[in-house]
Design a protein around this motif. Structure first.
Motif: not given
Length: 114
Positions: A36-38, A86, A88-89, A91
């Motif tokens: 998810h966070l790549k 998180h 950056r993603a 979230d």
């Protein structure tokens, strides 16, 4: 050492023993979070070992408060990285609230011994 310090130390030892071990073992939740966070899966394993190194420092901190401060800062930096990934993603706070709380608890423990 104060009772607050010992409680924080034990809490962090418990939390990061399981967190680090589950990352190294490849628990599906950990694999999903890193996807998810790549973040590449090899970094999940590295992160697990970094967390377990912090646990070793926290345990050694029962005898050496200097080591305790360094280990708590080590853990805090690791968790700050988690918060930033998180964010950056994209979230929500709910998704990075736990890492943020662990960052603050680790910093509190370090500050109690500086």
């Amino acid at each position: 050492m104060t009772i607050l310090s010992v409680i924080l130390q034990c809490l962090l030892i418990f939390a990061f023993s399981f967190s680090g071990a589950s990352k190294i073992a490849g628990a599906s939740m950990q694999v999903q979070v890193f996807n998810h966070l790549k973040i590449p899966q090899w970094f999940r394993i590295v992160t697990g070992f970094v967390q377990l190194a912090g646990v070793v420092g926290l345990v050694a901190g029962f005898w050496d408060t200097g080591m305790l401060s360094l280990a708590a800062l080590w853990i805090a930096c690791t968790m700050l990285g988690a918060v930033l990934f998180h964010m950056r993603a994209g979230d929500s706070f709910k998704q990075f609230g736990a890492p943020l709380l662990l960052t603050l608890l680790s910093l509190t423990l370090a500050l109690l011994h500086i």
